[in-house]
Design a protein around this motif. Structure first.
Motif, PDB file in Angstrom:
ATOM      1  N   VAL A   1       0.844  -1.194   0.000  1.00  0.00           N
ATOM      2  CA  VAL A   1       0.000   0.000   0.000  1.00  0.00           C
ATOM      3  C   VAL A   1       0.880   1.245   0.000  1.00  0.00           C
ATOM      4  O   VAL A   1       0.604   2.216  -0.709  1.00  0.00           O
ATOM      5  CB  VAL A   1      -0.964  -0.001   1.208  1.00  0.00           C
ATOM      6  CG1 VAL A   1      -1.772   1.303   1.260  1.00  0.00           C
ATOM      7  CG2 VAL A   1      -1.920  -1.186   1.131  1.00  0.00           C
ATOM      8  N   VAL A   2       1.947   1.229   0.770  1.00  0.00           N
ATOM      9  CA  VAL A   2       2.880   2.362   0.802  1.00  0.00           C
ATOM     10  C   VAL A   2       3.451   2.634  -0.591  1.00  0.00           C
ATOM     11  O   VAL A   2       3.528   3.791  -1.045  1.00  0.00           O
ATOM     12  CB  VAL A   2       4.025   2.099   1.800  1.00  0.00           C
ATOM     13  CG1 VAL A   2       5.109   3.165   1.676  1.00  0.00           C
ATOM     14  CG2 VAL A   2       3.495   2.054   3.231  1.00  0.00           C
ATOM     15  N   SER A   3       3.850   1.565  -1.291  1.00  0.00           N
ATOM     16  CA  SER A   3       4.470   1.733  -2.612  1.00  0.00           C
ATOM     17  C   SER A   3       3.467   2.089  -3.694  1.00  0.00           C
ATOM     18  O   SER A   3       3.848   2.531  -4.778  1.00  0.00           O
ATOM     19  CB  SER A   3       5.198   0.446  -3.011  1.00  0.00           C
ATOM     20  OG  SER A   3       4.255  -0.600  -3.290  1.00  0.00           O
ATOM     21  N   GLY A   4       2.177   1.895  -3.441  1.00  0.00           N
ATOM     22  CA  GLY A   4       1.157   2.154  -4.448  1.00  0.00           C
ATOM     23  C   GLY A   4       0.816   0.950  -5.289  1.00  0.00           C
ATOM     24  O   GLY A   4      -0.042   1.032  -6.173  1.00  0.00           O
ATOM     25  N   GLU A   5       1.467  -0.190  -5.030  1.00  0.00           N
ATOM     26  CA  GLU A   5       1.110  -1.405  -5.760  1.00  0.00           C
ATOM     27  C   GLU A   5      -0.329  -1.810  -5.448  1.00  0.00           C
ATOM     28  O   GLU A   5      -1.067  -2.271  -6.319  1.00  0.00           O
ATOM     29  CB  GLU A   5       2.072  -2.535  -5.406  1.00  0.00           C
ATOM     30  CG  GLU A   5       1.785  -3.836  -6.145  1.00  0.00           C
ATOM     31  CD  GLU A   5       2.781  -4.936  -5.826  1.00  0.00           C
ATOM     32  OE1 GLU A   5       2.487  -6.105  -6.164  1.00  0.00           O
ATOM     33  OE2 GLU A   5       3.852  -4.641  -5.255  1.00  0.00           O
ATOM     34  N   TYR A   6      -0.719  -1.666  -4.200  1.00  0.00           N
ATOM     35  CA  TYR A   6      -2.112  -1.840  -3.787  1.00  0.00           C
ATOM     36  C   TYR A   6      -2.681  -0.474  -3.408  1.00  0.00           C
ATOM     37  O   TYR A   6      -1.975   0.374  -2.834  1.00  0.00           O
ATOM     38  CB  TYR A   6      -2.226  -2.747  -2.559  1.00  0.00           C
ATOM     39  CG  TYR A   6      -1.820  -4.190  -2.741  1.00  0.00           C
ATOM     40  CD1 TYR A   6      -1.697  -4.789  -3.991  1.00  0.00           C
ATOM     41  CD2 TYR A   6      -1.554  -4.979  -1.620  1.00  0.00           C
ATOM     42  CE1 TYR A   6      -1.334  -6.117  -4.124  1.00  0.00           C
ATOM     43  CE2 TYR A   6      -1.192  -6.311  -1.735  1.00  0.00           C
ATOM     44  CZ  TYR A   6      -1.080  -6.871  -2.993  1.00  0.00           C
ATOM     45  OH  TYR A   6      -0.709  -8.197  -3.113  1.00  0.00           O
ATOM     46  N   ASP A   7      -3.945  -0.284  -3.680  1.00  0.00           N
ATOM     47  CA  ASP A   7      -4.641   0.895  -3.155  1.00  0.00           C
ATOM     48  C   ASP A   7      -5.138   0.646  -1.739  1.00  0.00           C
ATOM     49  O   ASP A   7      -5.243   1.585  -0.938  1.00  0.00           O
ATOM     50  CB  ASP A   7      -5.837   1.239  -4.048  1.00  0.00           C
ATOM     51  CG  ASP A   7      -5.421   1.636  -5.451  1.00  0.00           C
ATOM     52  OD1 ASP A   7      -4.628   2.595  -5.580  1.00  0.00           O
ATOM     53  OD2 ASP A   7      -5.873   0.982  -6.413  1.00  0.00           O
ATOM     54  N   PHE A   8      -5.459  -0.617  -1.448  1.00  0.00           N
ATOM     55  CA  PHE A   8      -6.026  -0.985  -0.154  1.00  0.00           C
ATOM     56  C   PHE A   8      -5.425  -2.319   0.304  1.00  0.00           C
ATOM     57  O   PHE A   8      -5.095  -3.169  -0.519  1.00  0.00           O
ATOM     58  CB  PHE A   8      -7.542  -1.192  -0.241  1.00  0.00           C
ATOM     59  CG  PHE A   8      -8.298  -0.136  -1.000  1.00  0.00           C
ATOM     60  CD1 PHE A   8      -8.819   0.974  -0.353  1.00  0.00           C
ATOM     61  CD2 PHE A   8      -8.509  -0.262  -2.378  1.00  0.00           C
ATOM     62  CE1 PHE A   8      -9.526   1.938  -1.054  1.00  0.00           C
ATOM     63  CE2 PHE A   8      -9.222   0.693  -3.083  1.00  0.00           C
ATOM     64  CZ  PHE A   8      -9.734   1.799  -2.412  1.00  0.00           C
ATOM     65  N   SER A   9      -5.319  -2.502   1.605  1.00  0.00           N
ATOM     66  CA  SER A   9      -5.133  -3.834   2.188  1.00  0.00           C
ATOM     67  C   SER A   9      -6.186  -3.990   3.280  1.00  0.00           C
ATOM     68  O   SER A   9      -6.429  -3.062   4.054  1.00  0.00           O
ATOM     69  CB  SER A   9      -3.729  -4.019   2.771  1.00  0.00           C
ATOM     70  OG  SER A   9      -2.793  -4.316   1.756  1.00  0.00           O
ATOM     71  N   ILE A  10      -6.798  -5.166   3.312  1.00  0.00           N
ATOM     72  CA  ILE A  10      -7.940  -5.346   4.205  1.00  0.00           C
ATOM     73  C   ILE A  10      -7.672  -6.440   5.240  1.00  0.00           C
ATOM     74  O   ILE A  10      -6.832  -7.315   5.046  1.00  0.00           O
ATOM     75  CB  ILE A  10      -9.224  -5.682   3.417  1.00  0.00           C
ATOM     76  CG1 ILE A  10      -9.097  -7.013   2.669  1.00  0.00           C
ATOM     77  CG2 ILE A  10      -9.563  -4.556   2.455  1.00  0.00           C
ATOM     78  CD1 ILE A  10     -10.390  -7.466   1.981  1.00  0.00           C
ATOM     79  N   ASN A  11      -8.411  -6.330   6.332  1.00  0.00           N
ATOM     80  CA  ASN A  11      -8.395  -7.322   7.414  1.00  0.00           C
ATOM     81  C   ASN A  11      -7.011  -7.509   8.023  1.00  0.00           C
ATOM     82  O   ASN A  11      -6.581  -8.619   8.324  1.00  0.00           O
ATOM     83  CB  ASN A  11      -8.992  -8.654   6.943  1.00  0.00           C
ATOM     84  CG  ASN A  11     -10.508  -8.562   6.844  1.00  0.00           C
ATOM     85  OD1 ASN A  11     -11.068  -7.474   6.984  1.00  0.00           O
ATOM     86  ND2 ASN A  11     -11.168  -9.673   6.621  1.00  0.00           N
ATOM     87  N   LEU A  12      -6.326  -6.366   8.220  1.00  0.00           N
ATOM     88  CA  LEU A  12      -5.048  -6.333   8.920  1.00  0.00           C
ATOM     89  C   LEU A  12      -5.272  -5.971  10.381  1.00  0.00           C
ATOM     90  O   LEU A  12      -6.265  -5.333  10.735  1.00  0.00           O
ATOM     91  CB  LEU A  12      -4.129  -5.286   8.300  1.00  0.00           C
ATOM     92  CG  LEU A  12      -3.588  -5.569   6.908  1.00  0.00           C
ATOM     93  CD1 LEU A  12      -2.892  -4.339   6.362  1.00  0.00           C
ATOM     94  CD2 LEU A  12      -2.633  -6.731   6.944  1.00  0.00           C
ATOM     95  N   SER A  13      -4.317  -6.325  11.234  1.00  0.00           N
ATOM     96  CA  SER A  13      -4.410  -5.954  12.636  1.00  0.00           C
ATOM     97  C   SER A  13      -4.264  -4.449  12.798  1.00  0.00           C
ATOM     98  O   SER A  13      -3.343  -3.826  12.245  1.00  0.00           O
ATOM     99  CB  SER A  13      -3.315  -6.646  13.443  1.00  0.00           C
ATOM    100  OG  SER A  13      -3.265  -6.129  14.769  1.00  0.00           O
TER     101      SER A  13
END
Length: 382
Positions: free
Chosen positions: A254-266
């Motif tokens: 997400v930081v790098s912009g490869e993903y826009d979102f990451s879900i269900n993280l602590s």
């Protein structure tokens, strides 16, 4: 329920920055310098009135131990305020260390060592629910009863010998630079609406914990089983996702912009990452239903420093210990705890509504149950 802002941000004056590299020891401040004579002979601190009269005997016995080793999947960021406060209270316990291992490695290392009778570890700390379920069947947890037990929720000792250190929300992380402010999610259901509106734009742009991972299984299965229409929401989201096995990878992409979102993280990972990102990252609970993942702590029967381990357990369960847990970026659950670093469990219930906050309960997951879940997941992902 009133609308929930897309980015609930409680005041966090004390979250420690940085994180320990995986597999390294996180060492409390000053632990390498040893214990001075004054510290070794320091007066015993006063204890709450509900502690037994014999507690001084436990404190005195700990003076001969002076160290603790914890196998955990918890970072230096989270641990440091806890270690600082604990060693400030018991300065003769001057060497407190914790690993930052992968979830299953916490247990596997201990099982391997204990089988040969050589384990140096005193406590295990982990937020992988199914792994605690298996641990509880092995009769290796200490049967120590903390004097804090009656001052905790009924599930504070969630399994025999397994206590709850924190109650961390499962959260959504997003990159505020790669998406428009109108696309900031308020949960998984709103995220499904966002990505379905522009399917070609968002396909492959959501990271999710692989459900074959213990934490990934618990956080995802918790949502699909406890949140109304949870599986329907996942059926809509999964075609847009890519799976990863670690929170580090899910945050970094997400930081790098490869993903826009990451879900269900602590939330213990997401919230400090967002707070230290200079505005790059945003985060959200799931307004339709947020899963709370308990972080368990257990003294093993073979602990080489059993008295120091008991003091540590009692401390993290106490009001002062829960304050330190919050200062490290994890969520306190004990009622009435002063905290300004994190929403407490009670705060989450007030913000989201009590019916929309679901505490995950540990259980042992048979292989066939997990296999069935994975098959349903893969079918939904297409």
């Amino acid at each position: 329920m009133s609308p929930i802002p897309p980015e609930p941000r409680p005041t966090r004056r004390h979250i420690v920055r940085g994180a320990a590299a995986a597999g390294l020891f996180a060492t409390g401040a000053g632990t390498l310098s040893g214990c001075s004579g004054d510290e070794a002979n320091a007066a015993a601190p006063s204890v709450p009135a509900h502690y037994p009269p014999t507690y001084d005997t436990l404190v005195d016995a700990s003076r001969h131990e002076k160290k603790l080793l914890i196998y955990s999947n918890t970072s230096q960021t989270n641990w440091q305020p806890v270690f600082d406060a604990f060693m400030g209270r018991y300065p003769w316990i001057s060497d407190v260390r914790a690993t930052n291992l992968g979830g299953s490695a916490v247990y596997e290392r201990y099982y391997s060592e204990s089988a040969s009778g050589t384990s140096p570890v005193d406590l295990l700390v982990n937020n992988g629910g199914p792994l605690w379920g298996d641990y509880a069947t092995r009769n290796i947890a200490s049967d120590y009863r903390s004097p804090e037990k009656d001052h905790l929720p009924s599930w504070g000792e969630i399994l025999p010998g397994v206590w709850i250190m924190s109650t961390d929300p499962v959260a959504v992380l997003y990159n505020r630079k790669t998406i428009d402010s109108s696309q900031y999610p308020t949960g998984l259901k709103s995220l499904a609406d966002i990505v379905e509106a522009k399917p070609s734009r968002f396909r492959g742009r959501i990271g999710v914990y692989d459900p074959s991972n213990a934490y990934g299984y618990a956080s995802n299965q918790g949502y699909t089983s406890m949140v109304p229409d949870g599986w329907d929401t996942f059926r809509r989201l999964l075609p847009f996702t890519r799976s990863d096995h670690s929170s580090g990878a899910l945050v970094e992409k997400v930081v790098s912009g490869e993903y826009d979102f990451s879900i269900n993280l602590s939330g213990g990972v997401v919230i400090p990452a967002a707070e230290s990102s200079g505005g790059l990252l945003g985060w959200s609970y799931s307004e339709e239903g947020t899963i709370v993942m308990p972080r368990g702590v257990s003294i093993v029967k073979t602990a080489p420093h059993p008295n120091a381990a008991r003091l540590f357990l009692d401390f993290v369960l106490s009001a002062k210990g829960q304050e330190a847990v919050a200062d490290g970026g994890l969520v306190p659950y004990r009622s009435g705890v002063r905290q300004d670093a994190m929403d407490s469990l009670q705060d989450m219930r007030r913000k989201l509504g009590a019916d929309n906050v679901h505490v995950y309960r540990y259980e042992r997951v048979p292989e066939e149950k997990q296999a069935a879940y994975l098959a349903r997941w893969e079918k939904a992902a297409g």
